[in-house]
Write a protein that holds these residues in place. Structure first.
Motif, PDB file in Angstrom:
ATOM      1  N   HIS A  81      42.840  53.189  61.217  1.00 27.89           N
ATOM      2  CA  HIS A  81      41.488  52.909  60.743  1.00 27.89           C
ATOM      3  C   HIS A  81      41.247  51.408  60.756  1.00 27.89           C
ATOM      4  N   ARG A  82      40.021  51.048  60.550  1.00 27.37           N
ATOM      5  CA  ARG A  82      39.614  49.650  60.413  1.00 27.37           C
ATOM      6  C   ARG A  82      38.722  49.569  59.183  1.00 27.37           C
ATOM      7  N   PHE A  83      39.072  48.687  58.259  1.00 21.71           N
ATOM      8  CA  PHE A  83      38.293  48.483  57.045  1.00 21.71           C
ATOM      9  C   PHE A  83      37.341  47.326  57.306  1.00 21.71           C
ATOM     10  N   CYS A  84      36.048  47.636  57.383  1.00 26.76           N
ATOM     11  CA  CYS A  84      35.018  46.622  57.614  1.00 26.76           C
ATOM     12  C   CYS A  84      34.333  46.320  56.288  1.00 26.76           C
ATOM     13  N   THR A  85      34.210  45.045  55.980  1.00 22.98           N
ATOM     14  CA  THR A  85      33.667  44.635  54.697  1.00 22.98           C
ATOM     15  C   THR A  85      32.870  43.346  54.839  1.00 22.98           C
ATOM     16  N   GLN A  86      31.894  43.164  53.978  1.00 23.66           N
ATOM     17  CA  GLN A  86      31.103  41.936  53.986  1.00 23.66           C
ATOM     18  C   GLN A  86      31.861  40.786  53.330  1.00 23.66           C
ATOM     19  N   THR A  87      32.808  41.118  52.450  1.00 21.34           N
ATOM     20  CA  THR A  87      33.520  40.095  51.689  1.00 21.34           C
ATOM     21  C   THR A  87      35.021  40.279  51.857  1.00 21.34           C
ATOM     22  N   LEU A  88      35.692  39.264  52.370  1.00 24.39           N
ATOM     23  CA  LEU A  88      37.152  39.311  52.494  1.00 24.39           C
ATOM     24  C   LEU A  88      37.747  38.837  51.170  1.00 24.39           C
ATOM     25  N   GLY A  89      37.901  39.752  50.264  1.00 24.36           N
ATOM     26  CA  GLY A  89      38.352  39.446  48.914  1.00 24.36           C
ATOM     27  C   GLY A  89      37.388  40.071  47.927  1.00 24.36           C
ATOM     28  N   VAL A  90      37.553  39.697  46.674  1.00 22.90           N
ATOM     29  CA  VAL A  90      36.724  40.266  45.615  1.00 22.90           C
ATOM     30  C   VAL A  90      35.312  39.706  45.690  1.00 22.90           C
ATOM     31  N   ASP A  91      34.346  40.583  45.598  1.00 25.02           N
ATOM     32  CA  ASP A  91      32.945  40.182  45.511  1.00 25.02           C
ATOM     33  C   ASP A  91      32.677  39.829  44.049  1.00 25.02           C
ATOM     34  N   LYS A  92      32.415  38.560  43.795  1.00 23.52           N
ATOM     35  CA  LYS A  92      32.205  38.086  42.416  1.00 23.52           C
ATOM     36  C   LYS A  92      31.008  38.759  41.751  1.00 23.52           C
ATOM     37  N   GLY A  93      30.140  39.369  42.547  1.00 24.30           N
ATOM     38  CA  GLY A  93      28.987  40.067  41.999  1.00 24.30           C
ATOM     39  C   GLY A  93      29.366  41.250  41.124  1.00 24.30           C
ATOM     40  N   TYR A  94      30.592  41.755  41.268  1.00 20.37           N
ATOM     41  CA  TYR A  94      31.041  42.890  40.452  1.00 20.37           C
ATOM     42  C   TYR A  94      31.478  42.470  39.050  1.00 20.37           C
TER      43      TYR A  94
END
Length: 135
Positions: A81-94
């Motif tokens: 699989h390939r994990f595609c994400t907007q943020t490489l790491g924790v999104d501080k918005g959470y």
């Protein structure tokens, strides 16, 4: 408004693929990702509940499950699989969301380490920003 208009153009055979993925309900309010992972794994082949629970213990997955954890879980079971994400790491918005607030600081370190170690652990992670375009 008619349903067809609200749903968009009528799908023709060949426009979609319907897969017989088993439905597995979440047990708690926090385990939606684990339930989805179990559905995918069961679709791909036999999966023993004990084997799944053992993998969760080995990967130290408890009540705080992030998407990167699910990528490691899929890797554990040999799912390409390939994990595609907007943020490489924790999104501080959470940080201010009630679900994450209590353990955010310790989880931030753990999750960022998983992202940092992903390549060495053969977990394919790519930064992607999906743009929804109207045609």
């Amino acid at each position: 408004m008619r349903t067809e208009e609200a749903a968009g153009p009528q799908l023709e055979p060949g426009d979609f693929v319907q897969l017989p993925v088993p439905i597995i309900q979440q047990l708690y309010h926090w385990d939606c990702g684990l339930a989805c992972s179990k559905m995918v794994l069961r679709y791909l082949g036999p999966l023993d509940d004990g084997e799944f629970e053992s993998a969760l213990r080995e990967l130290r997955l408890t009540r705080s499950i992030w998407t990167i954890d699910l990528a490691y879980l899929m890797r554990h079971f040999g799912v390409r699989h390939r994990f595609c994400t907007q943020t490489l790491g924790v999104d501080k918005g959470y940080k201010n969301q009630s679900f994450y607030r209590k353990h955010f600081d310790t989880e931030e370190t753990r999750v960022n380490q998983l992202f940092a170690q992903a390549k060495a652990c053969k977990v394919l992670v790519e930064k992607w920003n999906v743009q929804h375009q109207h045609q």
